[in-house]
Design an enzyme around this catalytic site. Sequence first.
Site, PDB file in Angstrom:
ATOM      1  N   ASP A 219      44.788  50.451  43.160  1.00  0.00           N
ATOM      2  CA  ASP A 219      45.347  49.201  42.644  1.00  0.00           C
ATOM      3  C   ASP A 219      46.408  48.657  43.590  1.00  0.00           C
ATOM      4  OD1 ASP A 219      43.764  49.462  40.340  1.00  0.00           O
ATOM      5  OD2 ASP A 219      45.283  50.691  39.356  1.00  0.00           O
ATOM      6  N   HIS A 246      45.314  51.940  34.548  1.00  0.00           N
ATOM      7  CA  HIS A 246      44.300  51.811  35.595  1.00  0.00           C
ATOM      8  C   HIS A 246      42.993  51.264  35.024  1.00  0.00           C
ATOM      9  CE1 HIS A 246      42.437  52.497  39.426  1.00  0.00           C
ATOM     10  NE2 HIS A 246      41.507  53.277  38.890  1.00  0.00           N
TER      11      HIS A 246
END
Length: 391
Positions: A219, A246
Amino acid sequence: MASPAISMTMTTTTTLSAKSTLATKSSFTPSSLSLSSSFFPRTLSLSSRSALLPKLKSSSFSRLPAPSASYKVAILGAAGGIGQPLSLLIKMSPLISSLNLYDIANVKGVAADLSHCNTPSTVSSFTGPAELASCLKDVDVVVIPAGVPRKPGMTRDDLFNINANIVKSLIEAVADNCPNALIHIISNPVNSTVPIAAEVLKQKGVFDPRKLFGVTTLDVVRANTFVAQKKNLNLIDVDVPVVGGHAGITILPLLSKTKPFTKFTDQEIEELTVRIQNAGTEVVEAKAGAGSATLSMAYASARFVESSLRGLDGDKEVYECAFVASEMTDLPFFASRVRMGRSGVERVVGEEMEGVSEFERKGLERLKEELRGSIEKGVEFVRKSAEPARV
């Protein structure tokens, strides 16, 4: 794990750069960037290194300690889509002495192939549950990309039932054979598989919150890449912290904390946030059923492994974002920047959560409900599994 039905998956990204490479100290501490990475071999000339890292004085290179290849790493799910490139990248680390590759099938060939690479670590293969304990003996770091891959139309929750059982069984083996190892969870949905791992470790009496990580590095590298592209910035300089979880809206890039300081329009903030949150789906759809974000995930995971190893090796300035046990919010797990060291998580960095923008504050409140549900789902899965069967 190794078969098409059981390959590895996950989601995350970036471009190679001096600050954002496998060995990066992270641009959170640019002044102390280290070159103890195989991506910057010590055989490079001073002029070459200086060209790569123009902000560092050439004299600093003479003070760099030679890395010691002394750590043992196990990859569980090494024959899959993430596991193979991840194994290759980790094999490049000068800090590793032994690389143990485990999968349910097809891992011997992967190990034989990697063993020909002239880097310090020796490579060993282990196939099936009967060899899992041997794979894990005396390991310092365990990396788990095992599980089914994401396919078009699937959410991370769709993966839960299969991957939850895989992670549970692997963590039971970790608890029995290397309870002091650092554990890196890649298997999706990370928002649930990390709590699953924690509950199993608690039941075994070996849970150490400092040693359990959900790998969310992808990310961060995606955020860095997309911001650099959008704003025409030098990627080497860009650092965007990503917090929360996530998956989908639980991924919250703190664009207001971007380094170097960068101004965004409201439209850019919304577009970048949505793209970072949905980047895994972007790759799944582009591959049209042929896989998920395997290469970028392998890169991001290898970077995180290298950071862990550098922390174990005594480097006191290693920072990464990760999904960990945390008291930063009212949630038991939360992704944020952490400082890594010999014990795993040395400190959760909370400063970046101060003074966030109104857009980010609302995003934080919005993600909490979904993240809480995912965490509770993982906890409940383990607790139900421990209940005696009714007759």
